[in-house]
Design an enzyme around this catalytic site. Structure first.
Site, PDB file in Angstrom:
ATOM      1  N   ASP A 279       1.517  -5.259   7.032  1.00  0.00           N
ATOM      2  CA  ASP A 279       1.561  -4.408   5.791  1.00  0.00           C
ATOM      3  C   ASP A 279       1.173  -2.643   6.014  1.00  0.00           C
ATOM      4  OD1 ASP A 279      -0.975  -5.011   6.851  1.00  0.00           O
ATOM      5  OD2 ASP A 279      -1.784  -5.823   4.854  1.00  0.00           O
ATOM      6  N   HIS A 280       1.037  -2.341   7.204  1.00  0.00           N
ATOM      7  CA  HIS A 280       1.124  -0.739   7.474  1.00  0.00           C
ATOM      8  C   HIS A 280       2.396  -0.578   8.232  1.00  0.00           C
ATOM      9  CE1 HIS A 280      -3.218  -0.298   7.134  1.00  0.00           C
ATOM     10  NE2 HIS A 280      -3.344  -1.599   7.014  1.00  0.00           N
TER      11      HIS A 280
ATOM     12  N   ASN B  19      -1.611  -0.137  12.525  1.00  0.00           N
ATOM     13  CA  ASN B  19      -2.378  -1.142  12.185  1.00  0.00           C
ATOM     14  C   ASN B  19      -1.239  -2.664  12.057  1.00  0.00           C
ATOM     15  OD1 ASN B  19      -3.397  -3.649  10.709  1.00  0.00           O
ATOM     16  ND2 ASN B  19      -4.683  -2.206   9.708  1.00  0.00           N
TER      17      ASN B  19
ATOM     18  N   TYR C  82     -10.603   1.600  13.680  1.00  0.00           N
ATOM     19  CA  TYR C  82     -10.224   0.864  12.578  1.00  0.00           C
ATOM     20  C   TYR C  82     -11.603   0.761  11.691  1.00  0.00           C
ATOM     21  CZ  TYR C  82      -9.230  -3.212   9.616  1.00  0.00           C
ATOM     22  OH  TYR C  82      -9.189  -4.077   8.419  1.00  0.00           O
TER      23      TYR C  82
ATOM     24  N   ASP D 299      -6.698   3.456  11.487  1.00  0.00           N
ATOM     25  CA  ASP D 299      -6.788   3.126   9.988  1.00  0.00           C
ATOM     26  C   ASP D 299      -8.079   3.458   9.428  1.00  0.00           C
ATOM     27  OD1 ASP D 299      -6.923   1.956   7.631  1.00  0.00           O
ATOM     28  OD2 ASP D 299      -6.278  -0.080   8.377  1.00  0.00           O
TER      29      ASP D 299
END
Length: 259
Positions: A249-250, A7, A108, A149
């Protein structure tokens, strides 16, 4: 063969880092989520220069998925067949293709927001549609996997503090039952190993120094059929790519196959 899911939280914002990571990691196929761009804005040419073909399902805003492959890209299916709509449209949250010897989905899954929010019911409906859509491939002889994700932590071990998540999305029995239903179609989870600490988290919020404090969640997942899981040699979370300026942030989750 090396496959990964990542992601990127905006492929345009992350492009220099992504290109460098693809080159250094030796990834053959990358499942991408949260492209946050239109299909026209997708950096296909820059990826082509590295040897990757692209299949994209993106309309801008907050979603968007893609498959990047340097081992072939065939029989592309854009979207989730039979998937539910939200706000009057089916969002760009799924894409699948045959990449060399494997068939892959990049997904996703909707966030769900809050348990009482309509987005939570939409999330559960989306996961049920995914189960139905992958059933035939899951039962086939071709190595097959769904990566992405999932916005679901499979167990309490997959969040840094389960008590903080009581009553919240990502950890509810219904969401976890939806993952079990996927496994009921013959898909097994490929659980990655951590490169640091004892838990293989894949997401750390930007706020409150959660990455340095390792306050994370494992929500980027891989589910494969027996032909896929039998070929797995290794899987790990590339935590190093979460470090530094301009990181998503992943972190990428890597799966190595003997194929």
């Amino acid at each position: 063969m090396r496959i990964a899911t990542y992601n990127v939280n905006s492929i345009t914002a992350r492009l220099p880092r992504l290109l460098a990571w693809l080159e250094s990691s030796g990834t053959d196929v990358l499942c991408v989520q949260e492209t946050k761009c239109t299909a026209e804005q997708f950096p296909a040419e820059a990826l082509r220069e590295l040897g990757y073909e692209s299949a994209v399902n993106a309309t801008g805003r907050w979603n968007g998925v893609a498959l990047l492959s340097r081992v072939g890209l065939a029989d592309v299916v854009t979207g989730l067949p039979g998937g539910p709509e939200y706000d009057g449209a089916q969002e760009p949250r799924a894409i699948s293709a045959t990449c060399g010897p494997v068939r892959l989905w990049s997904v996703y899954v909707p966030n769900g927001r809050e348990v009482e929010h309509p987005h939570y019911a939409y999330k559960l409906a989306w996961l049920e549609a995914l189960r139905k859509a992958v059933a035939a491939d899951a039962a086939g002889a071709t190595p097959f996997a769904v990566l992405g994700d999932f916005n679901v932590a499979p167990t309490d071990e997959d969040v840094w503090d389960p008590a903080l998540f009581e009553g919240a999305t990502h950890v509810t029995p219904a969401e976890r039952a939806a993952l079990s239903a996927l496994e009921g179609e013959g898909l097994g989870e490929v659980v990655p190993r951590p490169l640091k600490y004892d838990r293989a988290y894949t997401f750390w919020d930007y706020r409150e120094l959660r990455f340095p404090k390792n306050k994370g969640m494992r929500i980027d997942l891989t589910f494969g059929n027996p032909a896929f899981t039998a070929a797995v040699k290794d899987s790990y979370v590339d935590r190093e790519e979460r470090k530094g300026k301009g990181a998503s942030d992943h972190a990428p989750v890597v799966v190595d196959l003997d194929l």
